[in-house]
Design a protein around this motif. Sequence first.
Motif, PDB file in Angstrom:
ATOM      1  N   ALA A 166      10.570   2.359  -4.500  1.00  0.00           N
ATOM      2  CA  ALA A 166      11.089   2.234  -6.275  1.00  0.00           C
ATOM      3  C   ALA A 166       9.882   0.604  -6.040  1.00  0.00           C
ATOM      4  N   ALA A 167       9.676  -0.238  -5.450  1.00  0.00           N
ATOM      5  CA  ALA A 167       9.263  -1.491  -5.343  1.00  0.00           C
ATOM      6  C   ALA A 167       7.983  -1.325  -6.269  1.00  0.00           C
ATOM      7  N   TRP A 168       6.969  -0.160  -6.218  1.00  0.00           N
ATOM      8  CA  TRP A 168       5.672  -0.536  -6.916  1.00  0.00           C
ATOM      9  C   TRP A 168       5.980   0.218  -8.460  1.00  0.00           C
ATOM     10  N   MET A 169       7.356   0.530  -8.432  1.00  0.00           N
ATOM     11  CA  MET A 169       7.115   0.695  -9.893  1.00  0.00           C
ATOM     12  C   MET A 169       7.255  -1.094 -10.859  1.00  0.00           C
ATOM     13  N   LEU A 170       7.900  -1.636  -9.686  1.00  0.00           N
ATOM     14  CA  LEU A 170       8.783  -2.739 -10.061  1.00  0.00           C
ATOM     15  C   LEU A 170       6.639  -4.414 -10.015  1.00  0.00           C
ATOM     16  N   ARG A 225       0.012  -6.518   9.384  1.00  0.00           N
ATOM     17  CA  ARG A 225      -0.123  -5.415  10.314  1.00  0.00           C
ATOM     18  C   ARG A 225      -1.015  -5.894  11.543  1.00  0.00           C
ATOM     19  N   LEU A 226      -0.047  -5.412  12.933  1.00  0.00           N
ATOM     20  CA  LEU A 226      -0.378  -5.704  14.471  1.00  0.00           C
ATOM     21  C   LEU A 226      -1.008  -4.322  14.867  1.00  0.00           C
ATOM     22  N   GLN A 227      -2.324  -4.375  15.000  1.00  0.00           N
ATOM     23  CA  GLN A 227      -2.891  -2.982  15.668  1.00  0.00           C
ATOM     24  C   GLN A 227      -2.876  -2.846  17.046  1.00  0.00           C
ATOM     25  N   ILE A 228      -2.412  -2.597  18.247  1.00  0.00           N
ATOM     26  CA  ILE A 228      -2.247  -2.860  19.678  1.00  0.00           C
ATOM     27  C   ILE A 228      -2.315  -1.297  20.654  1.00  0.00           C
ATOM     28  N   GLY A 229      -3.494  -1.324  20.234  1.00  0.00           N
ATOM     29  CA  GLY A 229      -4.022  -1.088  21.474  1.00  0.00           C
ATOM     30  C   GLY A 229      -4.326   0.801  19.683  1.00  0.00           C
ATOM     31  N   ALA A 230      -3.913   1.905  19.714  1.00  0.00           N
ATOM     32  CA  ALA A 230      -4.059   2.808  18.891  1.00  0.00           C
ATOM     33  C   ALA A 230      -2.724   3.039  17.824  1.00  0.00           C
ATOM     34  N   GLN A 231      -1.874   1.769  18.296  1.00  0.00           N
ATOM     35  CA  GLN A 231      -0.655   1.552  17.603  1.00  0.00           C
ATOM     36  C   GLN A 231      -0.656   0.557  16.684  1.00  0.00           C
ATOM     37  N   ARG A 232       0.206   0.831  14.867  1.00  0.00           N
ATOM     38  CA  ARG A 232       0.177  -0.419  13.866  1.00  0.00           C
ATOM     39  C   ARG A 232       1.827  -0.161  14.029  1.00  0.00           C
ATOM     40  N   VAL A 233       1.222  -2.380  13.762  1.00  0.00           N
ATOM     41  CA  VAL A 233       3.277  -2.302  13.629  1.00  0.00           C
ATOM     42  C   VAL A 233       3.436  -3.215  12.977  1.00  0.00           C
ATOM     43  N   LEU A 234       3.783  -3.006  11.713  1.00  0.00           N
ATOM     44  CA  LEU A 234       3.991  -3.955  10.362  1.00  0.00           C
ATOM     45  C   LEU A 234       4.780  -5.441  11.028  1.00  0.00           C
ATOM     46  N   THR A 235       3.878  -6.282  10.205  1.00  0.00           N
ATOM     47  CA  THR A 235       5.139  -7.743  10.763  1.00  0.00           C
ATOM     48  C   THR A 235       6.226  -7.873   9.624  1.00  0.00           C
ATOM     49  N   ALA A 236       6.766  -6.937   8.741  1.00  0.00           N
ATOM     50  CA  ALA A 236       7.160  -7.212   7.794  1.00  0.00           C
ATOM     51  C   ALA A 236       8.274  -5.472   7.658  1.00  0.00           C
ATOM     52  N   ALA A 237       9.320  -5.764   7.073  1.00  0.00           N
ATOM     53  CA  ALA A 237       9.787  -4.389   6.791  1.00  0.00           C
ATOM     54  C   ALA A 237       9.528  -3.246   5.523  1.00  0.00           C
ATOM     55  N   PRO A 238       9.299  -2.513   5.829  1.00  0.00           N
ATOM     56  CA  PRO A 238       8.344  -1.350   4.520  1.00  0.00           C
ATOM     57  C   PRO A 238       8.573  -1.787   3.573  1.00  0.00           C
ATOM     58  N   HIS A 251       7.909  -9.654  -0.600  1.00  0.00           N
ATOM     59  CA  HIS A 251       8.226 -10.283  -0.339  1.00  0.00           C
ATOM     60  C   HIS A 251       9.519 -10.718  -0.572  1.00  0.00           C
ATOM     61  N   HIS A 252      10.177 -10.862  -1.518  1.00  0.00           N
ATOM     62  CA  HIS A 252      11.581 -10.236  -1.666  1.00  0.00           C
ATOM     63  C   HIS A 252      11.819  -9.151  -2.401  1.00  0.00           C
ATOM     64  N   LEU A 290      -2.103  -2.034   3.309  1.00  0.00           N
ATOM     65  CA  LEU A 290      -1.776  -2.225   1.817  1.00  0.00           C
ATOM     66  C   LEU A 290      -1.005  -2.066   1.090  1.00  0.00           C
ATOM     67  N   LYS A 291      -0.212  -0.696   1.730  1.00  0.00           N
ATOM     68  CA  LYS A 291       0.643   0.726   1.352  1.00  0.00           C
ATOM     69  C   LYS A 291       1.641  -0.509   1.031  1.00  0.00           C
ATOM     70  N   ASN A 292       2.286  -1.757   2.225  1.00  0.00           N
ATOM     71  CA  ASN A 292       3.210  -2.457   2.119  1.00  0.00           C
ATOM     72  C   ASN A 292       3.302  -3.700   1.927  1.00  0.00           C
ATOM     73  N   LEU A 293       2.040  -4.273   1.748  1.00  0.00           N
ATOM     74  CA  LEU A 293       1.463  -5.923   1.276  1.00  0.00           C
ATOM     75  C   LEU A 293       2.242  -6.556   2.353  1.00  0.00           C
ATOM     76  N   ALA A 294       1.779  -5.827   3.309  1.00  0.00           N
ATOM     77  CA  ALA A 294       2.737  -7.056   4.856  1.00  0.00           C
ATOM     78  C   ALA A 294       1.367  -7.213   6.048  1.00  0.00           C
TER      79      ALA A 294
END
Length: 150
Positions: A84-88, A67-80, A116-117, A61-65
């Motif tokens: 400033a984007a949250w203001m927009l 994510r994959l949870q592989i074991g204990a590691q979380r990997v985003l599928t898109a750039a963070p 996404h944009h 939810l923080k990055n609106l993207a």
Amino acid sequence: MLRGMHHRVAFEGRTLVVERPYSARPRLLADGAELPKDHVGRYLLPDQHGTPRTIEVGFDLKNLAPRLQIGAQRVLTAAPLPKAAWMLLAPAVVLGLLGGALGAILGITAAVLAAHHLRSRRWPDVARALGIELAAVLVYLGVATLVRML
């Protein structure tokens, strides 16, 4: 717009491709082939020793993207998302929280599409993101006005 999308994720020297990352059941590929699944339907990724590890697909939810949870590691599928984007994204969030069912549908959709944009940080994409949010607010106001007139 997001229908034919796929994301590439680097994990421990392997490139995983996430097809349809925003769908309820995204597909995970490695080396052009879909990863095997366990008896519950979760994807399995063998480590360097051949031991399969479970991959769970979730949503950050923080990055609106996705994510994959592989074991204990979380990997985003898109750039963070830039902070400033949250203001927009504020109009879409407000619409989603205060606009009832229609506002929630429009607000969530507009926020994900705009995010996404906004990841590219280029002016044309920022303008598209603002246009998406403006369209969502105008559609909401138009439908709300029509409902009140009936």
